[in-house]
Write a protein that holds these residues in place. Structure first.
Motif, PDB file in Angstrom:
ATOM      1  N   GLU A  30       0.584  -1.557  -0.092  1.00 31.69           N
ATOM      2  CA  GLU A  30      -0.031   0.300   0.149  1.00 31.69           C
ATOM      3  C   GLU A  30       1.144   1.440  -0.393  1.00 31.69           C
ATOM      4  N   LEU A  31       1.913   1.064   1.360  1.00 32.67           N
ATOM      5  CA  LEU A  31       3.090   2.643   0.639  1.00 32.67           C
ATOM      6  C   LEU A  31       3.625   2.427   0.111  1.00 32.67           C
ATOM      7  N   SER A  32       3.851   1.866  -0.754  1.00 35.27           N
ATOM      8  CA  SER A  32       5.093   1.385  -2.291  1.00 35.27           C
ATOM      9  C   SER A  32       3.925   2.544  -3.372  1.00 35.27           C
ATOM     10  N   ARG A  33       2.849   1.383  -3.225  1.00 36.34           N
ATOM     11  CA  ARG A  33       1.747   2.263  -4.567  1.00 36.34           C
ATOM     12  C   ARG A  33       1.645   3.743  -4.372  1.00 36.34           C
ATOM     13  N   LYS A  34       1.259   4.489  -3.028  1.00 29.80           N
ATOM     14  CA  LYS A  34       0.977   5.654  -2.719  1.00 29.80           C
ATOM     15  C   LYS A  34       2.063   6.098  -2.719  1.00 29.80           C
ATOM     16  N   LEU A  35       3.666   5.888  -2.982  1.00 29.75           N
ATOM     17  CA  LEU A  35       4.914   6.771  -3.584  1.00 29.75           C
ATOM     18  C   LEU A  35       4.824   6.772  -4.757  1.00 29.75           C
ATOM     19  N   GLU A  36       4.940   5.304  -5.626  1.00 25.09           N
ATOM     20  CA  GLU A  36       4.873   5.764  -6.718  1.00 25.09           C
ATOM     21  C   GLU A  36       3.771   6.443  -7.621  1.00 25.09           C
ATOM     22  N   GLN A  37       2.584   5.909  -7.058  1.00 30.57           N
ATOM     23  CA  GLN A  37       1.858   6.877  -7.236  1.00 30.57           C
ATOM     24  C   GLN A  37       1.712   8.818  -7.338  1.00 30.57           C
ATOM     25  N   ALA A  38       3.061   9.007  -6.883  1.00 33.50           N
ATOM     26  CA  ALA A  38       3.187  10.324  -6.205  1.00 33.50           C
ATOM     27  C   ALA A  38       4.486  11.008  -7.158  1.00 33.50           C
ATOM     28  N   GLY A  39       4.758   9.845  -7.556  1.00 35.99           N
ATOM     29  CA  GLY A  39       5.800   9.802  -8.561  1.00 35.99           C
ATOM     30  C   GLY A  39       7.353   9.318  -8.322  1.00 35.99           C
ATOM     31  N   TYR A  40       7.310   9.393  -7.378  1.00 35.60           N
ATOM     32  CA  TYR A  40       8.585   8.581  -7.161  1.00 35.60           C
ATOM     33  C   TYR A  40       8.944   7.086  -7.961  1.00 35.60           C
ATOM     34  N   PRO A  41      10.290   7.600  -7.819  1.00 36.97           N
ATOM     35  CA  PRO A  41      10.738   5.991  -9.012  1.00 36.97           C
ATOM     36  C   PRO A  41      11.019   4.577  -7.918  1.00 36.97           C
ATOM     37  N   VAL A  42      10.409   3.442  -8.495  1.00 33.48           N
ATOM     38  CA  VAL A  42      10.070   2.405  -7.659  1.00 33.48           C
ATOM     39  C   VAL A  42      11.852   1.817  -7.499  1.00 33.48           C
ATOM     40  N   GLU A  43      12.707   2.315  -7.729  1.00 32.60           N
ATOM     41  CA  GLU A  43      13.925   1.840  -7.637  1.00 32.60           C
ATOM     42  C   GLU A  43      14.588   2.529  -6.323  1.00 32.60           C
ATOM     43  N   GLU A  44      13.752   4.289  -5.584  1.00 30.31           N
ATOM     44  CA  GLU A  44      14.700   4.566  -4.740  1.00 30.31           C
ATOM     45  C   GLU A  44      13.657   3.956  -3.335  1.00 30.31           C
ATOM     46  N   ARG A  46      12.186   0.505  -3.125  1.00 31.02           N
ATOM     47  CA  ARG A  46      11.653  -0.288  -2.565  1.00 31.02           C
ATOM     48  C   ARG A  46      13.404  -0.539  -1.343  1.00 31.02           C
ATOM     49  N   PRO A  47      14.313   0.236  -1.315  1.00 31.57           N
ATOM     50  CA  PRO A  47      15.229   0.709  -0.355  1.00 31.57           C
ATOM     51  C   PRO A  47      14.621   1.303   0.553  1.00 31.57           C
ATOM     52  N   LEU A  48      14.364   2.293   0.466  1.00 31.45           N
ATOM     53  CA  LEU A  48      13.735   3.034   1.628  1.00 31.45           C
ATOM     54  C   LEU A  48      12.879   1.896   2.125  1.00 31.45           C
ATOM     55  N   LEU A  49      11.834   1.422   1.675  1.00 33.06           N
ATOM     56  CA  LEU A  49      10.671   0.230   2.341  1.00 33.06           C
ATOM     57  C   LEU A  49      11.194  -0.829   2.955  1.00 33.06           C
ATOM     58  N   ASP A  50      12.898  -1.436   3.069  1.00 35.76           N
ATOM     59  CA  ASP A  50      13.779  -2.103   3.615  1.00 35.76           C
ATOM     60  C   ASP A  50      14.289  -1.466   4.558  1.00 35.76           C
ATOM     61  N   ALA A  51      14.028  -0.115   4.708  1.00 39.96           N
ATOM     62  CA  ALA A  51      15.493   0.107   5.580  1.00 39.96           C
ATOM     63  C   ALA A  51      14.008   0.946   7.604  1.00 39.96           C
ATOM     64  N   PHE A  52      12.714   0.969   6.375  1.00 34.33           N
ATOM     65  CA  PHE A  52      11.573   0.760   7.792  1.00 34.33           C
ATOM     66  C   PHE A  52      11.389   0.153   8.132  1.00 34.33           C
ATOM     67  N   GLU A  53      11.405  -1.470   7.153  1.00 36.57           N
ATOM     68  CA  GLU A  53      11.220  -2.469   7.755  1.00 36.57           C
ATOM     69  C   GLU A  53      12.230  -3.126   8.749  1.00 36.57           C
ATOM     70  N   ASP A  54      13.007  -2.575   8.309  1.00 36.89           N
ATOM     71  CA  ASP A  54      14.554  -2.991   9.103  1.00 36.89           C
ATOM     72  C   ASP A  54      14.718  -2.368  10.843  1.00 36.89           C
ATOM     73  N   LYS A  55      13.769  -1.274  10.105  1.00 35.57           N
ATOM     74  CA  LYS A  55      14.058   0.111  11.987  1.00 35.57           C
ATOM     75  C   LYS A  55      12.600  -0.431  12.697  1.00 35.57           C
ATOM     76  N   LYS A  56      11.743  -1.442  12.380  1.00 27.99           N
ATOM     77  CA  LYS A  56      10.417  -1.912  12.537  1.00 27.99           C
ATOM     78  C   LYS A  56       8.983  -0.469  12.261  1.00 27.99           C
ATOM     79  N   TRP A  57       9.603   0.337  11.554  1.00 25.57           N
ATOM     80  CA  TRP A  57       8.627   1.376  11.069  1.00 25.57           C
ATOM     81  C   TRP A  57       7.219   1.193  10.559  1.00 25.57           C
ATOM     82  N   LEU A  58       7.264  -0.041  10.235  1.00 27.66           N
ATOM     83  CA  LEU A  58       7.102  -1.092   8.914  1.00 27.66           C
ATOM     84  C   LEU A  58       6.230  -2.327   8.978  1.00 27.66           C
ATOM     85  N   SER A  59       5.371  -2.705   9.168  1.00 26.66           N
ATOM     86  CA  SER A  59       5.299  -4.007   9.914  1.00 26.66           C
ATOM     87  C   SER A  59       4.003  -4.305   9.320  1.00 26.66           C
ATOM     88  N   ASP A  60       3.862  -5.182   8.187  1.00 20.26           N
ATOM     89  CA  ASP A  60       2.277  -5.637   7.765  1.00 20.26           C
ATOM     90  C   ASP A  60       1.892  -6.782   8.678  1.00 20.26           C
TER      91      ASP A  60
END
Length: 156
Positions: A30-44, A46-60
């Motif tokens: 959901e977060l990835s889709r919203k960021l893509e719709q805002a015009g941010y590139p997918v290759e940027e 993914r690593p951001l969301l990986d970092a958020f998951e590592d920090k436990k800021w993002l969790s399915d």
């Protein structure tokens, strides 16, 4: 929007993602889709969301638990599972989260039915209407039969 790959672009992406997460929990998809719709590139993204998951800021898992807690009073497990799948949550997480809520499924269905109808159906057409309503709320056929049967037993 600044050129892709610049530090300014990365900061804006990070701030946008944090802003979305500050409002409510999101699934990764959901977060990835919203960021893509805002015009941010997918290759940027993914690593951001990986970092958020590592920090436990993002969790399915946490998103699914929050979503179920917010919606379980109005919906059955079938609908909740469907909604979570639509938001990109894995079947394993869905099974885990909904497994914890199976005990209350009958009581929740009764409560939803009671709030809508209150009285047992008086004929076959009304019974069908009650069944369709509970189906639309995502309750299983077994649970629906039990709710309808118990409402009939209450007046007998």
């Amino acid at each position: 929007m600044p050129e892709p790959g610049t530090a300014s672009q990365a900061n804006k992406l990070r701030e946008r993602a944090l802003g979305l997460l500050a409002r409510r929990e999101h699934s990764r998809a959901e977060l990835s889709r919203k960021l893509e719709q805002a015009g941010y590139p997918v290759e940027e993204i993914r690593p951001l969301l990986d970092a958020f998951e590592d920090k436990k800021w993002l969790s399915d898992q946490r998103f699914a638990e929050s979503y179920v807690a917010d919606h379980r009073a109005r919906a059955g497990s079938v609908k909740l599972a469907y909604d979570l799948r639509q938001r990109g949550v894995s079947d394993a997480i869905i099974a885990c989260v909904l497994g914890d809520n199976r005990d209350t499924e009958l009581e929740r269905a009764r409560s939803v039915w009671q709030k809508k109808f209150g009285n047992p159906p008086i004929d076959a057409a009304e019974t069908a209407r009650h069944i369709r309503f509970l189906q639309s709320r995502g309750f299983t056929p077994d649970i629906i039969r039990r709710v309808i049967r118990q409402s009939d037993d209450a007046i007998s």
